[in-house]
Design a protein around this motif. Structure first.
Motif, PDB file in Angstrom:
ATOM      1  N   TYR A 150       0.839  -1.202   0.000  1.00  0.00           N
ATOM      2  CA  TYR A 150       0.000   0.000   0.000  1.00  0.00           C
ATOM      3  C   TYR A 150       0.872   1.249   0.000  1.00  0.00           C
TER       4      TYR A 150
ATOM      5  N   ARG B  12      -5.979  -0.365   6.147  1.00  0.00           N
ATOM      6  CA  ARG B  12      -5.719  -0.628   4.722  1.00  0.00           C
ATOM      7  C   ARG B  12      -6.759   0.006   3.805  1.00  0.00           C
ATOM      8  N   ASP B  13      -8.004   0.150   4.277  1.00  0.00           N
ATOM      9  CA  ASP B  13      -9.044   0.745   3.438  1.00  0.00           C
ATOM     10  C   ASP B  13      -8.793   2.224   3.168  1.00  0.00           C
TER      11      ASP B  13
ATOM     12  N   ALA C   7       1.573  -4.966   3.928  1.00  0.00           N
ATOM     13  CA  ALA C   7       0.219  -5.430   4.243  1.00  0.00           C
ATOM     14  C   ALA C   7       0.060  -5.651   5.744  1.00  0.00           C
TER      15      ALA C   7
ATOM     16  N   PRO D  33      -3.682   0.931  -3.028  1.00  0.00           N
ATOM     17  CA  PRO D  33      -2.961  -0.301  -3.390  1.00  0.00           C
ATOM     18  C   PRO D  33      -1.689   0.016  -4.174  1.00  0.00           C
TER      19      PRO D  33
ATOM     20  N   ALA E 200      -0.212  -2.293   7.559  1.00  0.00           N
ATOM     21  CA  ALA E 200      -1.423  -1.537   7.239  1.00  0.00           C
ATOM     22  C   ALA E 200      -2.549  -1.867   8.206  1.00  0.00           C
TER      23      ALA E 200
END
Length: 244
Positions: free
Chosen positions: A166, A184-185, A177, A189, A180
């Protein structure tokens, strides 16, 4: 009087007066240079002064503040590609993007080489996937050359160099990952081809355009100039339709 003779990539052409044209072209050693072409709208010169074409240009100006006069001879034409929707959209955006964002008179040899490579790929590749990766990388390079580069070398949280997945939309720094977590949202990406090289599939290519597009809008384009991104939006929409 100053004179500059150089091979140049035509990036933008604007009508001036009844018959002339103002051309902005990218050179290896002098960067983006503007010049007035007398008779630039004539039937003889229109096929020469097309975005994406390679010309041998001679710029002459009496003073540093004066718009140079330009004489141009065609070295390589990409005119036939402009009849094909996807290649035409790619050339339109890559050249317009360059002409709009770069200051004039500053050398950017890496950008000159990279833009030439993108245009060569558009011309040579049998399908868009063959040049779309190069165009995403060109957008990243231009951001970096103008001082807005993304830091994709290591995780901003842990310092890890592997597993980067990300990018922070605020700082432009990569995140793994694992680091995050639940955030992460809120992150963008990061396609693997931007950290590991190589080819990419369409999901990653489109994610790459989403990533660069965020930082182009954030760093280089005033909200009042959102129309500038219209050429890019047309390109992305055509790419999505082509792979749907």
């Amino acid at each position: 009087m100053s004179t500059l003779a150089a091979t140049a990539i035509v990036c933008a052409v604007r009508a001036h007066g009844e018959h002339g044209a103002i051309v902005r072209a990218l050179t290896a050693d002098a960067g983006l240079v503007a010049g007035y072409v007398q008779g630039g709208r004539s039937s003889r010169m229109r096929p020469v002064l097309l975005p994406g074409n390679i010309v041998r240009g001679t710029f002459r100006a009496r003073t540093a503040d004066q718009l140079a006069s330009l004489s141009a001879e065609l070295e390589h034409s990409r005119g036939p590609l402009l009849a094909e929707p996807l290649p035409a959209a790619a050339i339109d955006w890559a050249c317009a993007f360059t002409a709009i964002t770069l200051p004039e008179g500053h050398p950017y040899p890496a950008l000159f080489a990279a833009l030439g490579a993108v245009l060569d790929a558009v011309e040579a590749a049998p399908a868009a996937r063959g040049w779309a990766v190069a165009l995403v990388r060109y957008e990243l390079l231009l951001l970096a050359e103008l001082g807005f580069g993304l830091d994709l070398a290591e995780c901003a949280v842990t310092g890890a160099r592997e597993g980067l997945a990300y990018v922070s939309p605020r700082t432009g720094r990569a995140v793994t990952a694992a680091a995050a977590g639940t955030h992460r949202d809120r992150l963008l990406p990061l396609p693997t081809f931007l950290t590991e090289g190589g080819e990419a599939g369409w999901p990653d290519i489109l994610a790459g355009f989403d990533l660069t597009g965020h930082f182009l809008a954030q760093s280089l384009f005033d909200p009042r100039r959102s129309d500038v991104l219209a050429a890019r939006e047309r390109l992305i929409e055509r790419l999505k339709r082509a792979v749907a």
